[in-house]
Design a protein around this motif. Structure first.
Motif, mmCIF file in Angstrom:
data_model
loop_
_atom_site.group_PDB
_atom_site.id
_atom_site.type_symbol
_atom_site.label_atom_id
_atom_site.label_comp_id
_atom_site.label_asym_id
_atom_site.label_seq_id
_atom_site.Cartn_x
_atom_site.Cartn_y
_atom_site.Cartn_z
ATOM 1 N N ARG A 1 0.826 -1.293 -0.068
ATOM 2 C CA ARG A 1 0.045 -0.110 -0.084
ATOM 3 C C ARG A 1 0.807 1.101 0.044
ATOM 4 N NH1 ARG A 1 -2.740 -3.028 3.987
ATOM 5 N NH2 ARG A 1 -1.510 -1.834 5.550
ATOM 6 N N GLY A 2 2.309 1.118 0.011
ATOM 7 C CA GLY A 2 3.204 2.150 -0.109
ATOM 8 C C GLY A 2 3.188 2.869 1.454
ATOM 9 N N GLU A 3 2.625 2.247 2.520
ATOM 10 C CA GLU A 3 2.731 2.682 3.924
ATOM 11 C C GLU A 3 4.122 2.415 4.498
ATOM 12 O OE1 GLU A 3 -2.071 2.456 4.442
ATOM 13 O OE2 GLU A 3 -0.648 1.218 5.533
ATOM 14 N N ALA A 4 4.754 1.493 4.071
ATOM 15 C CA ALA A 4 6.150 1.296 4.756
ATOM 16 C C ALA A 4 7.471 0.998 3.681
ATOM 17 C CB ALA A 4 5.951 0.027 5.633
ATOM 18 N N LEU A 5 8.313 1.136 4.068
ATOM 19 C CA LEU A 5 9.607 0.757 3.200
ATOM 20 C C LEU A 5 9.935 -0.621 3.689
ATOM 21 C CD1 LEU A 5 11.933 3.775 3.794
ATOM 22 C CD2 LEU A 5 10.356 3.369 1.698
ATOM 23 N N PRO A 6 10.665 -1.335 2.666
ATOM 24 C CA PRO A 6 11.078 -2.654 3.000
ATOM 25 C C PRO A 6 12.061 -2.683 3.935
ATOM 26 C CG PRO A 6 11.420 -2.265 0.645
ATOM 27 C CD PRO A 6 10.986 -0.970 1.193
ATOM 28 N N LEU A 7 12.211 -3.753 4.879
ATOM 29 C CA LEU A 7 12.914 -4.101 6.014
ATOM 30 C C LEU A 7 14.330 -3.962 5.803
ATOM 31 C CD1 LEU A 7 13.434 -4.646 9.011
ATOM 32 C CD2 LEU A 7 13.363 -7.032 8.283
ATOM 33 N N ALA A 8 14.760 -4.405 4.831
ATOM 34 C CA ALA A 8 16.156 -4.348 4.230
ATOM 35 C C ALA A 8 16.478 -2.671 3.748
ATOM 36 C CB ALA A 8 16.487 -5.299 3.054
ATOM 37 N N GLU A 9 15.786 -2.107 3.460
ATOM 38 C CA GLU A 9 16.081 -0.822 3.163
ATOM 39 C C GLU A 9 16.276 0.265 4.429
ATOM 40 O OE1 GLU A 9 14.250 3.093 0.730
ATOM 41 O OE2 GLU A 9 13.827 1.028 0.013
ATOM 42 N N VAL A 10 15.210 -0.209 5.328
ATOM 43 C CA VAL A 10 15.210 0.600 6.672
ATOM 44 C C VAL A 10 16.516 0.132 7.335
ATOM 45 C CG1 VAL A 10 13.942 0.788 8.828
ATOM 46 C CG2 VAL A 10 12.666 0.842 6.631
ATOM 47 N N LEU A 11 16.688 -0.945 7.246
ATOM 48 C CA LEU A 11 18.142 -1.370 8.078
ATOM 49 C C LEU A 11 19.415 -0.635 7.284
ATOM 50 C CD1 LEU A 11 17.619 -5.260 8.922
ATOM 51 C CD2 LEU A 11 18.207 -3.124 10.659
ATOM 52 N N ALA A 12 19.283 -0.708 6.115
ATOM 53 C CA ALA A 12 20.444 -0.011 5.472
ATOM 54 C C ALA A 12 20.607 1.411 5.973
ATOM 55 C CB ALA A 12 20.267 -0.463 3.955
ATOM 56 N N ARG A 13 19.300 2.039 6.007
ATOM 57 C CA ARG A 13 19.400 3.440 6.574
ATOM 58 C C ARG A 13 19.718 3.862 8.012
ATOM 59 N NH1 ARG A 13 14.463 6.332 3.570
ATOM 60 N NH2 ARG A 13 14.584 5.613 1.532
ATOM 61 N N VAL A 14 19.324 2.833 8.734
ATOM 62 C CA VAL A 14 19.597 3.244 10.195
ATOM 63 C C VAL A 14 20.562 2.275 10.763
ATOM 64 C CG1 VAL A 14 17.060 3.830 10.270
ATOM 65 C CG2 VAL A 14 17.771 1.648 11.108
ATOM 66 N N ARG A 15 21.076 1.430 10.513
ATOM 67 C CA ARG A 15 22.224 0.587 10.842
ATOM 68 C C ARG A 15 23.358 1.297 11.756
ATOM 69 N NH1 ARG A 15 22.619 -4.809 10.877
ATOM 70 N NH2 ARG A 15 21.417 -5.122 9.087
ATOM 71 N N PRO A 16 23.648 2.341 11.029
ATOM 72 C CA PRO A 16 24.960 3.144 11.863
ATOM 73 C C PRO A 16 24.373 3.604 13.042
ATOM 74 C CG PRO A 16 24.879 3.842 9.515
ATOM 75 C CD PRO A 16 23.675 2.891 9.421
ATOM 76 N N GLU A 17 22.979 4.175 13.372
ATOM 77 C CA GLU A 17 22.417 4.635 14.379
ATOM 78 C C GLU A 17 21.893 3.606 15.398
ATOM 79 O OE1 GLU A 17 19.585 7.802 13.493
ATOM 80 O OE2 GLU A 17 20.077 7.437 11.457
ATOM 81 N N LEU A 18 21.976 2.322 15.127
ATOM 82 C CA LEU A 18 21.375 1.265 15.931
ATOM 83 C C LEU A 18 22.481 0.936 17.457
ATOM 84 C CD1 LEU A 18 19.689 -1.244 13.602
ATOM 85 C CD2 LEU A 18 18.716 0.660 14.961
ATOM 86 N N GLY A 19 23.350 1.309 16.834
ATOM 87 C CA GLY A 19 24.532 0.995 18.005
ATOM 88 C C GLY A 19 24.996 -0.395 18.684
ATOM 89 N N GLY A 20 24.458 -1.426 17.704
ATOM 90 C CA GLY A 20 24.724 -2.924 17.967
ATOM 91 C C GLY A 20 24.397 -3.743 17.197
ATOM 92 N N GLU A 21 24.242 -4.919 17.530
ATOM 93 C CA GLU A 21 23.642 -5.997 16.689
ATOM 94 C C GLU A 21 22.111 -6.283 16.705
ATOM 95 O OE1 GLU A 21 24.185 -11.076 16.177
ATOM 96 O OE2 GLU A 21 25.803 -9.888 17.398
ATOM 97 N N VAL A 22 21.472 -6.442 15.675
ATOM 98 C CA VAL A 22 19.911 -6.568 15.784
ATOM 99 C C VAL A 22 19.763 -8.051 15.979
ATOM 100 C CG1 VAL A 22 17.800 -6.349 14.369
ATOM 101 C CG2 VAL A 22 19.552 -4.448 14.129
ATOM 102 N N LYS B 1 15.180 -4.811 18.183
ATOM 103 C CA LYS B 1 15.807 -5.113 19.454
ATOM 104 C C LYS B 1 17.462 -5.483 19.232
ATOM 105 C CE LYS B 1 11.615 -6.450 20.814
ATOM 106 N NZ LYS B 1 10.839 -5.958 20.050
ATOM 107 N N VAL B 2 18.099 -4.510 19.970
ATOM 108 C CA VAL B 2 19.686 -4.370 19.833
ATOM 109 C C VAL B 2 20.237 -4.489 20.827
ATOM 110 C CG1 VAL B 2 21.227 -2.612 18.866
ATOM 111 C CG2 VAL B 2 18.910 -2.669 17.779
ATOM 112 N N ILE B 3 21.591 -5.740 20.706
ATOM 113 C CA ILE B 3 22.234 -5.759 21.728
ATOM 114 C C ILE B 3 23.492 -4.835 21.682
ATOM 115 C CG2 ILE B 3 23.773 -7.374 22.943
ATOM 116 C CD1 ILE B 3 20.991 -7.973 23.322
ATOM 117 N N GLY B 4 23.719 -3.800 22.564
ATOM 118 C CA GLY B 4 24.532 -2.814 22.448
ATOM 119 C C GLY B 4 26.218 -3.667 22.882
ATOM 120 N N PRO B 5 27.159 -2.749 22.796
ATOM 121 C CA PRO B 5 28.543 -3.290 22.892
ATOM 122 C C PRO B 5 28.785 -3.660 24.540
ATOM 123 C CG PRO B 5 28.712 -1.049 21.893
ATOM 124 C CD PRO B 5 27.110 -1.259 22.021
ATOM 125 N N ALA B 6 28.142 -3.008 25.311
ATOM 126 C CA ALA B 6 28.133 -3.513 26.707
ATOM 127 C C ALA B 6 27.148 -4.462 27.080
ATOM 128 C CB ALA B 6 27.817 -2.385 27.686
#
Length: 90
Positions: free
Chosen positions: A26-47, A64-69
């Motif tokens: 319906r054009g209400e959301a971007l594909p998960l792969a595209e969203v991950l590509a855009r935000v991965r640097p901001e997530l701060g850990g492993e999804v 759900k992200v596990i951070g470095p600590a």
């Protein structure tokens, strides 16, 4: 009546997938792969997990992200714009 039970017992992730696919079509959301590509640097850990929910009238990817600590953080991302909306540590 028993034939309806398996549909009710479907895992949440299957339901999320169906809703995400419909929102994408319906054009209400971007594909998960595209969203991950855009935000991965901001997530701060492993999804380690992803949910797809509706919140305040918009679709949200909840990562759900596990951070470095080793701390679990939930990062909410607008599914239509790939903008990080909030972070919440558990």
């Amino acid at each position: 009546m028993l034939a309806a039970r398996p549909a009710l017992a479907r895992p949440r992730r299957d339901h999320d997938h169906d809703r995400a696919r419909a929102a994408l079509e319906r054009g209400e959301a971007l594909p998960l792969a595209e969203v991950l590509a855009r935000v991965r640097p901001e997530l701060g850990g492993e999804v380690v997990g992803v949910d797809f929910d509706r919140d305040d009238g918009r679709w949200i990817y909840e990562f759900k992200v596990i951070g470095p600590a080793g701390r679990l953080v939930e990062v909410h991302v607008d599914a239509a714009t790939a903008r990080v909306l909030r972070r919440r540590a558990d």
